[in-house]
Design a protein around this motif. Structure first.
Motif, PDB file in Angstrom:
ATOM      1  N   ASP A 106     -37.916  43.745 -25.081  1.00 20.04           N
ATOM      2  CA  ASP A 106     -37.928  42.765 -23.989  1.00 20.04           C
ATOM      3  C   ASP A 106     -36.618  41.982 -23.909  1.00 20.04           C
ATOM      4  OD1 ASP A 106     -38.257  41.452 -26.346  1.00 20.04           O
ATOM      5  OD2 ASP A 106     -39.993  40.256 -25.729  1.00 20.04           O
ATOM      6  N   SER A 133     -42.419  42.032 -30.944  1.00 16.94           N
ATOM      7  CA  SER A 133     -42.022  43.038 -29.959  1.00 16.94           C
ATOM      8  C   SER A 133     -41.502  44.294 -30.647  1.00 16.94           C
ATOM      9  CB  SER A 133     -40.936  42.482 -29.036  1.00 16.94           C
ATOM     10  OG  SER A 133     -41.395  41.371 -28.312  1.00 16.94           O
ATOM     11  N   TYR A 190     -34.763  44.144 -29.354  1.00 16.59           N
ATOM     12  CA  TYR A 190     -36.182  44.241 -29.033  1.00 16.59           C
ATOM     13  C   TYR A 190     -36.347  44.713 -27.585  1.00 16.59           C
ATOM     14  CZ  TYR A 190     -36.966  41.832 -33.440  1.00 16.59           C
ATOM     15  OH  TYR A 190     -36.988  41.491 -34.779  1.00 16.59           O
TER      16      TYR A 190
END
Length: 243
Positions: free
Chosen positions: A141, A154, A139
């Motif tokens: 992040d 995300s 993802y």
């Protein structure tokens, strides 16, 4: 009398040669297979046919094979992440199945020295070893690859690939399978064979495999497939003496 005996000794080898004929061949071959539940190259196959009987003048073979396939949910599709790579939407696990097979192959056309094509029917089956391997994504992040989770909102920035994390997280899901097929052997050379196996198979697992997340699609527990296998290998002639 001596002349007759010499004539008999001369003609006997020729007579014996006429009585010996090529009736069959045992084969060992390797190939690739595809079906409506796989990609274009859905798996690998090794197969063996050995003559064990003759019924009504037609050969019967002991058929043994080992198939390794990557099964898919028919609703799978891939899109670009926006960061470059493509990923399969909603995919939670790969489903690999290992299929040892045992059965019989029944010849419809008897092979001979002058025949380059053989046609037979195969009936076989056995246990299925289902292996569910997590589908890893990254993802935006995070720097780590984790199994896809539909609850994480995300954006996906990367895909781990089929070999990511090796055998970590693999789950075992046993089952059974059976198949019936038409087999076409094309003898390109005296000691080699090219062939097609076209048929249908049924495979069911003890538990419903989670290939796609349930929020995206239901996953089949039983797979009814139409498949095609192309194989190449070697053959060795089996001979007999006629009575």
């Amino acid at each position: 009398m001596l002349k007759k005996l010499l004539l008999l000794l001369i003609t006997l080898p020729a007579f014996a040669q006429q009585e010996e004929e090529e009736i069959d061949s045992k084969t060992l071959a390797f190939g690739a297979t595809t079906s409506n539940y796989t990609s274009l190259i859905g798996g690998l196959v090794v197969r063996s046919s050995v003559p064990v009987d003759v019924r009504k003048g037609k050969s019967v073979y002991r058929y043994m094979a080992l198939e390794i396939l990557n099964l898919k949910n028919p609703r799978e599709y891939s899109i670009f992440t926006g960061f470059g790579p493509k990923y399969t939407v909603g995919k939670r696990n790969y489903l690999f199945t290992i299929r040892p097979q045992y059965g019989r192959e029944y010849a419809l056309f008897t092979r001979s020295k002058d025949s380059n094509v053989g046609l037979s029917i195969i009936a076989a089956g056995g246990p299925s070893i289902g292996l569910m391997k997590p589908y890893y994504v990254r993802y935006e992040d995070s720097n780590n690859f984790v199994q896809y989770d539909p609850n994480i909102k995300s954006r996906i920035s990367g895909v781990g690939g089929i070999l990511k994390n090796g055998f970590q997280g693999i789950k075992f899901n046993p089952g059974l399978h059976a198949k019936i097929a038409a087999n076409i052997d094309i003898n390109t050379f005296s000691d080699s064979v090219t062939g097609l196996e076209i048929g249908t198979s049924v495979e069911t697992f003890l538990k419903k495999p989670e290939i796609l997340a349930s929020t995206f699609s239901d996953n089949p527990q039983t797979f009814v497939s139409v498949y095609l296998t192309l194989y190449f290998g070697n053959k060795s002639i089996v001979k007999k003496k006629n009575d």
